[in-house]
Design an enzyme around this catalytic site. Structure first.
Site, PDB file in Angstrom:
ATOM      1  N   SER A 137      22.876  21.624 -20.840  1.00 18.64           N
ATOM      2  CA  SER A 137      23.788  20.580 -21.284  1.00 18.64           C
ATOM      3  C   SER A 137      25.227  20.966 -20.967  1.00 18.64           C
ATOM      4  O   SER A 137      25.669  22.079 -21.271  1.00 18.64           O
ATOM      5  CB  SER A 137      23.627  20.372 -22.796  1.00 18.64           C
ATOM      6  OG  SER A 137      24.495  19.383 -23.288  1.00 18.64           O
ATOM      7  N   SER A 188      34.415  11.149 -21.377  1.00 16.92           N
ATOM      8  CA  SER A 188      35.123  10.127 -22.137  1.00 16.92           C
ATOM      9  C   SER A 188      36.547  10.489 -22.511  1.00 16.92           C
ATOM     10  O   SER A 188      37.383   9.597 -22.674  1.00 16.92           O
ATOM     11  CB  SER A 188      34.339   9.792 -23.401  1.00 16.92           C
ATOM     12  OG  SER A 188      34.210  10.931 -24.238  1.00 16.92           O
ATOM     13  N   HIS A 216      30.617   5.512 -19.356  1.00 19.42           N
ATOM     14  CA  HIS A 216      31.967   5.120 -18.929  1.00 19.42           C
ATOM     15  C   HIS A 216      32.018   4.763 -17.446  1.00 19.42           C
ATOM     16  O   HIS A 216      33.091   4.751 -16.849  1.00 19.42           O
ATOM     17  CB  HIS A 216      32.960   6.237 -19.250  1.00 19.42           C
ATOM     18  CG  HIS A 216      33.162   6.431 -20.720  1.00 19.42           C
ATOM     19  ND1 HIS A 216      34.010   5.648 -21.469  1.00 19.42           N
ATOM     20  CD2 HIS A 216      32.581   7.292 -21.588  1.00 19.42           C
ATOM     21  CE1 HIS A 216      33.967   6.032 -22.746  1.00 19.42           C
ATOM     22  NE2 HIS A 216      33.110   7.020 -22.836  1.00 19.42           N
ATOM     23  N   THR A 244      25.693   1.991 -21.644  1.00 19.86           N
ATOM     24  CA  THR A 244      26.083   1.211 -22.817  1.00 19.86           C
ATOM     25  C   THR A 244      26.362  -0.222 -22.409  1.00 19.86           C
ATOM     26  O   THR A 244      26.709  -0.506 -21.263  1.00 19.86           O
ATOM     27  CB  THR A 244      27.317   1.802 -23.501  1.00 19.86           C
ATOM     28  OG1 THR A 244      27.592   1.098 -24.703  1.00 19.86           O
ATOM     29  CG2 THR A 244      28.541   1.722 -22.608  1.00 19.86           C
ATOM     30  N   LYS A 247      31.021  -1.192 -23.347  1.00 19.85           N
ATOM     31  CA  LYS A 247      32.251  -0.827 -22.646  1.00 19.85           C
ATOM     32  C   LYS A 247      32.438  -1.755 -21.451  1.00 19.85           C
ATOM     33  O   LYS A 247      33.019  -2.815 -21.583  1.00 19.85           O
ATOM     34  CB  LYS A 247      32.229   0.650 -22.290  1.00 19.85           C
ATOM     35  CG  LYS A 247      32.248   1.530 -23.546  1.00 19.85           C
ATOM     36  CD  LYS A 247      32.235   3.004 -23.257  1.00 19.85           C
ATOM     37  CE  LYS A 247      32.445   3.837 -24.515  1.00 19.85           C
ATOM     38  NZ  LYS A 247      31.423   3.635 -25.556  1.00 19.85           N
ATOM     39  N   THR A 276      14.554   0.697 -36.763  1.00 20.62           N
ATOM     40  CA  THR A 276      15.841   0.015 -36.920  1.00 20.62           C
ATOM     41  C   THR A 276      15.729  -1.413 -36.432  1.00 20.62           C
ATOM     42  O   THR A 276      14.908  -1.729 -35.556  1.00 20.62           O
ATOM     43  CB  THR A 276      16.957   0.756 -36.145  1.00 20.62           C
ATOM     44  OG1 THR A 276      18.225   0.241 -36.527  1.00 20.62           O
ATOM     45  CG2 THR A 276      16.785   0.616 -34.650  1.00 20.62           C
ATOM     46  N   THR A 277      16.531  -2.284 -37.010  1.00 23.24           N
ATOM     47  CA  THR A 277      16.559  -3.683 -36.594  1.00 23.24           C
ATOM     48  C   THR A 277      17.105  -3.795 -35.176  1.00 23.24           C
ATOM     49  O   THR A 277      18.047  -3.101 -34.800  1.00 23.24           O
ATOM     50  CB  THR A 277      17.422  -4.495 -37.568  1.00 23.24           C
ATOM     51  OG1 THR A 277      16.854  -4.404 -38.879  1.00 23.24           O
ATOM     52  CG2 THR A 277      17.496  -5.950 -37.163  1.00 23.24           C
TER      53      THR A 277
END
Length: 404
Positions: A137, A188, A216, A244, A247, A276-277
């Site tokens: 990482s 970022s 990004h 995502t 953005k 989760t919903t």
């Protein structure tokens, strides 16, 4: 007072000087980067220009995106009604996943309620389920990546930021163990870009799986907005791509795309997905409209690039140091928390320019920045005025013109 309440009361009192202040703003639909903000204790409303939004291309204000959202609300209501496996899978979720898979040339895609959840949930499964896996990482990987690897309970090696030689040392030392390299394309806070070709070559050499966070970059770089790896013609060298919708695509949510078996494993085992919903159908519809628009339009990307390049030139002329010239994220380096906060305050008070100061833990202490994000919706005149205002503030606060 309970022990816990007493503890947190004292802790937040001690933390008060370092805590961030949140500006209440209302972006003006159709007129971004213009927004209204409420001024401190008086509550007076100010007209401001936003210079720190992640809606880099202004797609959150795009007419096609707004129309898609409104039509989906009228058709399906405000919420999704449940998790994906219990009544919460809508037609727009399916269409969006198909569109994202096609954007990245992948077999399959899966959407999540946020980019943070996408990284956390996906890495918990992809790093954690295969016995013996070791993960490599990058030192500056996002908190969501760090948390996902922590939740995976996997053995992890951290390589120095963008240091290909260090990464190879670590890969070489682990022999034939299953390997997963996790990195971002555009970072970022610094705004610099990873050496993707070199990392892809190492992955091939050592038989490593790759997971690239293009948060990004998607929408803003590469053919059809598919990201930096696509721009460099090596998208097929990365196993899983994460992105995502919040953005470049201007809405909300996150996603992964990759081989069907790996995406299905995340769908089947990731707690952050299962429990989760799901995204409201209207959000998925808006995101779908944004992805489709940017797949066929280079205009927004070209405007963003031109504004970022102009700002780089003007800051260089004014001798205002910034961290990297490689992307649209223009992080002006201050290196002092108090002066960074004051610079942000002066820009807002005098020039009605909103740009947030960034301190620890987003950056290390002594590396505080103004994280400036010119957008496709700023004009050339906006950029020129911003650079002049920044130069005046730099002079008044005696902020160093070079990085230590």
């Amino acid at each position: 007072m309970t022990a816990h309440l007493d503890f947190f009361t004292q802790e937040m009192q001690e933390f008060a000087e370092q805590s961030r202040q949140f500006l209440e703003i209302g972006r003006h639909a159709g007129r971004f980067p213009s927004a209204s903000a409420r001024e401190g204790r008086s509550g007076a409303e100010l007209e401001i220009s936003v210079w720190c939004s992640n809606d880099y291309l202004g797609m959150g204000q795009n007419p096609a995106v707004l129309t898609a959202m409104k039509e989906a609300v009228d058709a399906f209501g405000a919420g999704s009604g449940g998790s994906r496996n219990i009544g919460g899978t809508n037609y727009y979720h399916v269409l969006l996943e198909q569109e994202l898979a096609a954007l990245h040339g992948m077999e399959s895609a899966l959407i999540f309620s946020s980019g943070y959840t996408a990284n956390d949930a996906a890495l918990t499964v992809l790093a954690g389920r295969m016995p013996g896996t070791v993960v490599y990482s990058d030192q500056l990987n996002h908190a969501s990546i760090i948390d996902g690897l922590r939740h995976a309970g996997v053995e992890k090696r951290v390589f120095r930021h963008n240091d290909v030689a260090h990464l190879e040392e670590l890969l070489q030392a682990d022999g034939d163990r299953p390997k997963l390299i996790v990195l971002e394309s555009v970072y970022s806070m610094s705004g610099d870009i990873a050496p993707l070709a070199e990392i892809a070559a190492l992955a091939e050499k050592y038989g490593a799986t790759t997971y690239i966070d293009e948060v990004h970059a998607v929408g803003m770089y590469g053919p059809r907005g598919a990201g930096i790896a696509a721009r460099e013609g090596i998208a097929d060298k990365f196993t899983v791509v994460m992105g995502t919708l919040a953005k470049g695509f201007g809405t909300s949510g996150g996603y992964i795309a990759g081989p069907a078996a790996m995406v299905d494993a995340v769908r089947s085992f990731a707690r952050g997905f299962i429990f989760t919903t799901s995204l409201p159908p209207a959000v998925a519809a808006a995101a779908l409209a944004a992805v489709r628009h940017l797949s066929g339009s280079d205009q927004e990307r070209e405007r963003l690039a031109a504004n970022a390049q102009l700002l780089h030139r003007r800051l260089t002329e004014h001798r205002i140091p910034f961290v990297s010239p490689m992307s649209h994220i223009v992080s002006a380096f201050v290196g002092d928390d108090a002066r960074c906060r004051r610079a942000s305050e002066l820009l807002l008070e005098r020039y009605r320019i909103y740009v947030q100061s960034i301190n620890a833990p987003s950056v290390k202490e002594g590396e505080e920045i103004l994280r400036i994000a010119p957008s496709a919706t700023h004009t050339t005149a906006d950029v020129e005025k911003f650079a002049e205002a920044l130069d005046t503030v730099w002079q008044e606060l005696d902020i160093p013109r070079t990085r230590a």
